[in-house]
Design a protein around this motif. Structure first.
Motif, PDB file in Angstrom:
ATOM      1  N   ALA A 142       0.824  -1.204   0.000  1.00  0.00           N
ATOM      2  CA  ALA A 142       0.000   0.000   0.000  1.00  0.00           C
ATOM      3  C   ALA A 142       0.864   1.262   0.000  1.00  0.00           C
ATOM      4  N   VAL A 143       0.276   2.365  -0.474  1.00  0.00           N
ATOM      5  CA  VAL A 143       0.978   3.644  -0.499  1.00  0.00           C
ATOM      6  C   VAL A 143       0.721   4.358   0.831  1.00  0.00           C
ATOM      7  N   THR A 144       1.371   3.844   1.867  1.00  0.00           N
ATOM      8  CA  THR A 144       1.311   4.456   3.198  1.00  0.00           C
ATOM      9  C   THR A 144       2.731   4.583   3.711  1.00  0.00           C
ATOM     10  N   ASP A 145       2.931   5.472   4.670  1.00  0.00           N
ATOM     11  CA  ASP A 145       4.273   5.690   5.198  1.00  0.00           C
ATOM     12  C   ASP A 145       4.864   4.413   5.774  1.00  0.00           C
ATOM     13  N   LYS A 146       4.078   3.674   6.546  1.00  0.00           N
ATOM     14  CA  LYS A 146       4.600   2.479   7.210  1.00  0.00           C
ATOM     15  C   LYS A 146       4.943   1.382   6.211  1.00  0.00           C
ATOM     16  N   GLU A 147       4.098   1.187   5.218  1.00  0.00           N
ATOM     17  CA  GLU A 147       4.367   0.128   4.242  1.00  0.00           C
ATOM     18  C   GLU A 147       5.499   0.529   3.300  1.00  0.00           C
ATOM     19  N   GLU A 148       5.586   1.794   2.960  1.00  0.00           N
ATOM     20  CA  GLU A 148       6.703   2.256   2.137  1.00  0.00           C
ATOM     21  C   GLU A 148       8.023   2.140   2.893  1.00  0.00           C
ATOM     22  N   LYS A 149       7.995   2.428   4.187  1.00  0.00           N
ATOM     23  CA  LYS A 149       9.208   2.291   5.004  1.00  0.00           C
ATOM     24  C   LYS A 149       9.651   0.842   5.078  1.00  0.00           C
ATOM     25  N   LEU A 150       8.685  -0.072   5.235  1.00  0.00           N
ATOM     26  CA  LEU A 150       9.018  -1.501   5.254  1.00  0.00           C
ATOM     27  C   LEU A 150       9.668  -1.904   3.937  1.00  0.00           C
ATOM     28  N   ARG A 151       9.082  -1.500   2.820  1.00  0.00           N
ATOM     29  CA  ARG A 151       9.613  -1.901   1.516  1.00  0.00           C
ATOM     30  C   ARG A 151      11.023  -1.349   1.303  1.00  0.00           C
ATOM     31  N   ALA A 152      11.261  -0.117   1.722  1.00  0.00           N
ATOM     32  CA  ALA A 152      12.588   0.471   1.559  1.00  0.00           C
ATOM     33  C   ALA A 152      13.624  -0.266   2.393  1.00  0.00           C
ATOM     34  N   CYS A 153      13.244  -0.676   3.586  1.00  0.00           N
ATOM     35  CA  CYS A 153      14.165  -1.423   4.443  1.00  0.00           C
ATOM     36  C   CYS A 153      14.511  -2.767   3.821  1.00  0.00           C
ATOM     37  N   VAL A 154      13.508  -3.464   3.298  1.00  0.00           N
ATOM     38  CA  VAL A 154      13.767  -4.748   2.637  1.00  0.00           C
ATOM     39  C   VAL A 154      14.718  -4.547   1.469  1.00  0.00           C
ATOM     40  N   ASP A 155      14.496  -3.525   0.687  1.00  0.00           N
ATOM     41  CA  ASP A 155      15.367  -3.271  -0.457  1.00  0.00           C
ATOM     42  C   ASP A 155      16.811  -3.022  -0.015  1.00  0.00           C
ATOM     43  N   ARG A 156      16.999  -2.290   1.080  1.00  0.00           N
ATOM     44  CA  ARG A 156      18.354  -2.030   1.573  1.00  0.00           C
ATOM     45  C   ARG A 156      19.032  -3.320   2.021  1.00  0.00           C
ATOM     46  N   LEU A 157      18.312  -4.137   2.751  1.00  0.00           N
ATOM     47  CA  LEU A 157      18.897  -5.381   3.259  1.00  0.00           C
ATOM     48  C   LEU A 157      19.272  -6.316   2.117  1.00  0.00           C
ATOM     49  N   PHE A 158      18.394  -6.414   1.109  1.00  0.00           N
ATOM     50  CA  PHE A 158      18.687  -7.317   0.001  1.00  0.00           C
ATOM     51  C   PHE A 158      19.842  -6.794  -0.830  1.00  0.00           C
ATOM     52  N   ALA A 159      19.846  -5.500  -1.097  1.00  0.00           N
ATOM     53  CA  ALA A 159      20.894  -4.922  -1.947  1.00  0.00           C
ATOM     54  C   ALA A 159      22.271  -5.053  -1.316  1.00  0.00           C
TER      55      ALA A 159
END
Length: 424
Positions: A142-159
């Protein structure tokens, strides 16, 4: 629904609702009170768990939280809150060229030694964590602050995972471990067929640190030597060791990687591989009087009377693990249901407890494990959900890293569109 009171004659949906929701509590009620990270092991007695977290168990726990959210056992907001706490601790945990240690401290996130020489990065444990994180990113879209923050964190960890570092600069296999003070002393290449197929898929799909296809073909596939093709108890096994080995070898990657319609140059149908593996395991168990009389089957890695062991038809110590048959629901549904109903009534329901079925039991003696293990409880929730709805398979197979990795390694799927993202 009180899981421990489910009659064995209940509908299959009621039985599956009960087992999934009760097993999920291992990862929710039984998690570390500060970090929310699931313990590696919990005790059926309710005794305090050691503050040890297996990184793979965290990955399976994230899958369980997704399932619980989808099925309404917990709300989306509380799921996001728990995941945010977990991710905060994970981001503060030491990493070794991007890979997490096998064990971390549940309170501090500090890396813990698995053994004297295994005191650094564990690429396969990291893979199973990434499986859960990727599915969470795809689910909480979803386009919410909490869900966007989760997605960004996952991207950082994977990258940050330096998959290509773990090839040691060669065109052969990925290597399982690296230690900051002992280097490659463990010297354990990740060779197929085993539980780590998704390690190669994610490594090939990385945008930041990808491996070369040669690492898959020469390393994992061993230039075709991972093929089997022999018949065991009347079933032809396409890949792997004689009789298939412990069932977790199929379950751990296939919790998220959908084998249905999946093929490459080494296997024309990965679902057929999973079905054959499960069928050989089950058919072998039906040749053992104690298992047959109890109506149960399933040999895999689990606790046993003499400690943890990787049980299989070629290493049978009389120990049945409920995760083995229950996680086989997508592949042998009728046989898995039969085992489930037998385990519901085993010794008057004594296999059941606060977090579902005990980790294992010995039908011949009546011994029942006093433990639950994250890496056994997690696949129960995940694989039953894939049998019921295919949820985790859909989430993982649409992820760009997964599609990119599959295409780069030469896979095709008749079930999912794996057209790679731009720039593959």
């Amino acid at each position: 629904m009180n899981f421990t009171s489910i009659p064995s004659a209940s509908s299959l949906d009621d039985c599956l609702d009960g087992i999934q929701s009760q097993t999920f509590k291992f990862f929710w009620d039984g998690a570390h009170p500060e970090s929310g990270l699931p313990f590696d092991k919990c005790y059926a007695s309710g005794a305090p768990s050691p503050s040890t977290v297996s990184v793979s168990g965290v990955g399976f726990g994230i899958l369980a939280i997704i399932v619980a959210t989808e099925r309404g056992w917990i709300g989306r907001a509380v799921a996001l809150e728990r995941l945010a706490t977990m991710l905060d601790h994970l981001e503060r945990s030491p990493r070794f060229h991007g890979a997490f240690a096998h064990f971390i401290d549940g309170a501090t996130g500090a890396a813990m030694h698995f053994s004297e020489k295994d005191n650094g990065g564990d690429l396969v444990e990291t893979t199973f964590l990434m499986q859960g994180l990727i599915c969470a990113r795809e689910y909480f879209s979803a386009v919410t602050d909490k869900e966007e923050k989760l997605r960004a964190c996952v991207d950082r960890l994977f990258a940050a995972v330096e998959w290509n570092w773990y090839t040691r600069g060669q065109d052969d296999a990925l290597y399982w471990h690296w230690s900051p003070d002992r280097g490659w002393v463990m010297n354990l290449p990740i060779l197929g067929w085993n539980e780590a197929l998704s390690t190669y898929v994610l490594a090939a799909g990385s945008e930041t640190h990808p491996i070369r296809p040669e690492n898959y073909h020469a390393g994992w596939a061993r230039s075709g030597e991972m093929r089997n093709g022999n018949s065991y108890l009347g079933t032809v096994l396409p890949l792997g060791e004689p009789y298939g080995g412990p069932l977790f070898l199929s379950h751990y990657s296939f919790c998220v990687l959908d084998p249905c319609g999946l093929s490459d140059r080494y296997c024309s149908d990965y679902r057929a591989q999973a079905v054959a593996h499960a069928r050989i395991n089950r058919d072998y168990c039906m040749t053992v009087p104690g298992y047959r009389q109890a109506g149960v089957w399933g040999l895999t890695a689990s606790d046993g009377p003499e400690g943890y062991g990787a049980y299989s038809p070629t290493y049978d110590k009389g120990v049945i693990a409920p995760t083995a048959s229950l996680s086989s629901f997508p592949f042998l549904p009728a046989e898995a249901e039969s085992a489930l109903r037998a385990m519901l009534t085993y010794r008057g329901g004594k296999l059941l407890g606060r977090f579902g079925f005990a980790d294992s039991f010995v039908p011949e003696t009546g011994w029942i494990a006093g433990t639950y293990l994250a890496i056994d409880q997690g696949p129960i929730v995940a694989m039953i959900e894939n049998f019921r709805s295919g949820l985790l398979w859909r989430l993982f197979m649409k992820a760009p890293e997964v599609r990119r990795g599959l295409v780069r390694l030469g896979f095709t799927s008749s079930t999912h569109s794996i057209t790679p993202p731009a720039g593959v």
